[in-house]
Design a protein around this motif. Structure first.
Motif, PDB file in Angstrom:
ATOM      1  N   TYR A  54       0.967  -1.110   0.168  1.00 54.75           N
ATOM      2  CA  TYR A  54       0.509   0.092   0.177  1.00 54.75           C
ATOM      3  C   TYR A  54       0.966   1.180  -0.140  1.00 54.75           C
ATOM      4  CZ  TYR A  54      -3.633   3.421   1.773  1.00 54.75           C
ATOM      5  OH  TYR A  54      -4.488   4.304   1.517  1.00 54.75           O
ATOM      6  N   GLY A  55       2.083   1.453   0.983  1.00 57.97           N
ATOM      7  CA  GLY A  55       2.719   2.630   0.926  1.00 57.97           C
ATOM      8  C   GLY A  55       3.143   2.997  -0.542  1.00 57.97           C
ATOM      9  N   PHE A  56       3.754   1.191  -0.534  1.00 53.21           N
ATOM     10  CA  PHE A  56       4.698   1.711  -2.247  1.00 53.21           C
ATOM     11  C   PHE A  56       4.494   2.011  -3.171  1.00 53.21           C
ATOM     12  CE2 PHE A  56       8.286  -1.153   0.517  1.00 53.21           C
ATOM     13  CZ  PHE A  56       8.952   0.076   0.602  1.00 53.21           C
ATOM     14  N   ASN A  57       2.752   1.295  -3.197  1.00 50.69           N
ATOM     15  CA  ASN A  57       2.381   1.524  -5.058  1.00 50.69           C
ATOM     16  C   ASN A  57       1.254   2.631  -4.573  1.00 50.69           C
ATOM     17  OD1 ASN A  57       3.635  -0.960  -5.516  1.00 50.69           O
ATOM     18  ND2 ASN A  57       2.139  -1.785  -4.909  1.00 50.69           N
ATOM     19  N   GLN A  58       0.659   3.300  -3.889  1.00 47.76           N
ATOM     20  CA  GLN A  58       0.207   4.923  -3.498  1.00 47.76           C
ATOM     21  C   GLN A  58       0.555   5.907  -3.162  1.00 47.76           C
ATOM     22  OE1 GLN A  58      -3.071   3.501  -5.076  1.00 47.76           O
ATOM     23  NE2 GLN A  58      -2.500   1.688  -4.804  1.00 47.76           N
ATOM     24  N   PHE A  59       1.591   6.011  -2.935  1.00 49.27           N
ATOM     25  CA  PHE A  59       2.185   7.092  -2.706  1.00 49.27           C
ATOM     26  C   PHE A  59       2.871   7.286  -3.387  1.00 49.27           C
ATOM     27  CE2 PHE A  59      -0.852   5.878   0.885  1.00 49.27           C
ATOM     28  CZ  PHE A  59      -1.465   6.803   1.097  1.00 49.27           C
ATOM     29  N   GLN A  60       3.667   8.630  -3.506  1.00 50.69           N
ATOM     30  CA  GLN A  60       5.170   8.874  -4.321  1.00 50.69           C
ATOM     31  C   GLN A  60       5.007  10.103  -3.502  1.00 50.69           C
ATOM     32  OE1 GLN A  60       3.931  10.109  -8.208  1.00 50.69           O
ATOM     33  NE2 GLN A  60       5.007   8.315  -8.811  1.00 50.69           N
ATOM     34  N   THR A  61       6.512  10.785  -3.028  1.00 46.95           N
ATOM     35  CA  THR A  61       6.643  11.620  -2.470  1.00 46.95           C
ATOM     36  C   THR A  61       7.109  13.320  -3.495  1.00 46.95           C
ATOM     37  OG1 THR A  61       8.043  10.446  -1.090  1.00 46.95           O
ATOM     38  CG2 THR A  61       8.637  13.154  -0.534  1.00 46.95           C
TER      39      THR A  61
END
Length: 439
Positions: free
Chosen positions: A295-302
């Motif tokens: 969820y963190g790696f796929n759904q969020f971009q910095t």
């Protein structure tokens, strides 16, 4: 068909690319059966997901993250070195020799290095090694527990209680519970506190990950594999749990705590920290960690939402009194960069809070004003439906500063201004008096 093949191939590639794009899912759709869980961006401290994250629960051997931190700190301060040697006490030996607890069985009367004991503690959760290190650093485990609680307060852990260095229940220590603690006491941490502890450990002492990522240990003639099954272990028993980028951090289990795990992984320069507490099995804690990480790696971009020097529209300046200029430009000292979901860029805005000590009763900043002077703070505000905040307070605020300096006006100009204000007040009073005659 031969002529059409390149076109058909291109269409097929586009279709497959579309199909494998990560689905934009909400936090509510992330299925984590654990009683408590949290997911945090390790750089910014932004919380990406939380479930009952503020309930204090027994962390079991995740307790050892604090023991690791204090050993690292003692090395940094020069109190011990990795090659410092010590021997195990009767108490540490008794716990280490108990087959019901994690460990390999230490030998009494033998010198062990801090490095050997630390690796045993971090890789296979050896309880005897942990106690030996606690006694070396603080003189006794009771004094070490005091250091654990003091450090927790310094770190700002919101929910914590340490009663021993290992994470075992005090009742299981055979009457050897640390002095000053409850004989039936248990350590307590919330998922948020566990994540914050991990945040401090890997940011202050990143070398801890060099140990926690080791696949195995060969010590005292015993070969054991790391209890973190998500590492790239060989063999079919672990293959289903491997997760790319994982390199830590600490597992835990007691009957009271259930199966717990604080994990951390890095991909493409982005590191995440996750915690799951009271899962049903060893397998479940790794499966649920993988769900959080995906969820963190796929759904969020910095992304940088607002750069340093940004000015909020219609709030670019502040009025100045007793200065050579009537106003001063203000802006944020640092940019706001954080992991966000696609399409959420427009759901953030900045709010100012001016330092009241710098203002007069009319809301004017009093000259002189220095360039770069901090005159307040700017806070990032999320306007969406669910915002989990940050793991540490204040991460969503930066300094609000003056872009230029404003010198104090000389005495002659100040005097003219005061005279002008005097007669202006007389005129205003007279006008009000006249109006009052006819009202």
């Amino acid at each position: 068909m031969i002529k059409r093949f390149p076109l058909l191939l291109m269409i097929a590639v586009l279709l497959v690319s579309f199909m494998i794009q990560p689905r934009d899912i909400s936090a509510a759709e992330v299925d984590i059966p654990a009683e408590s869980a949290i997911l945090v961006d390790a750089e910014t401290g932004k919380v990406l997901f939380a479930k009952n994250a503020d309930i204090a629960l027994p962390p079991a051997s995740m307790t050892k993250m604090m023991s690791e931190y204090l050993v690292m700190e003692a090395i940094e301060e020069g109190k011990i070195t990795p090659e410092t040697t010590t021997q195990v006490s009767d108490y540490a030996y008794e716990i280490s020799a108990n087959p019901e607890y994690s460990g390999i069985g230490l030998t009494q009367g033998k010198d062990y290095t801090v490095r050997e004991l630390y690796e045993s503690m971090a890789i296979i959760s050896d309880n005897g090694a942990t106690i030996a290190l606690a006694e070396l650093v603080a003189g006794s485990e009771g004094e070490f527990v005091k250091l654990m609680n003091q450090k927790a307060e310094e770190m700002g852990l919101p929910d914590y209680k340490f009663v021993n260095s290992t994470g075992l229940d005090n009742a299981h220590l055979g009457g050897n519970h640390p002095e000053g603690t409850d004989p039936d006491g248990v350590n307590l941490l919330s998922a948020r506190s566990s994540a914050l502890l991990a945040y401090h450990l890997i940011n202050d002492y990143p070398q801890a990950l060099e140990v926690s990522s080791q696949l195995d240990i060969n010590f005292e003639g015993h070969y054991d594999v790391n209890l973190n099954w998500m590492l790239p272990h060989e063999g079919d028993n672990f293959r289903d749990f491997y997760y790319e980028g994982i390199d830590g951090l600490k597992t835990g289990f007691t009957e009271l705590a259930g199966n717990t795990f604080t994990g951390t992984a890095e991909r493409n320069g982005k590191r995440l920290i996750s915690v799951v507490m009271r899962t049903d099995s060893k397998e479940a804690r790794f499966e649920q960690t993988a769900t959080l990480m995906d969820y963190g790696f796929n759904q969020f971009q910095t992304k940088e939402l607002f750069p340093a020097g940004y000015q909020v529209e219609d709030q670019q300046t502040l009025p100045v009194t007793k200065g050579k200029e009537d106003e001063v430009a203000i802006s944020i000292s640092e940019g706001f960069t954080l992991p966000i979901k696609a399409g959420d860029e427009e759901l953030y805005h900045i709010e100012y809070e001016i330092n009241k000590d710098r203002l007069n009763e009319d809301g004017e900043i009093i000259a002189p004003v220095k360039q770069g002077e901090v005159i307040g703070k700017a806070t990032l505000v999320y306007d969406g439906e669910a915002d989990y905040g940050y793991i540490t307070p204040g991460n969503n605020s930066v300094d609000l500063v003056a872009e230029t300096g404003v010198e104090k006006a000389n005495w002659f100009m100040l005097t003219l201004g005061a005279i002008g204000d005097f007669f202006a007040n007389i005129f205003t009073t007279a006008v009000d008096w006249v109006k009052g005659l006819f009202s």
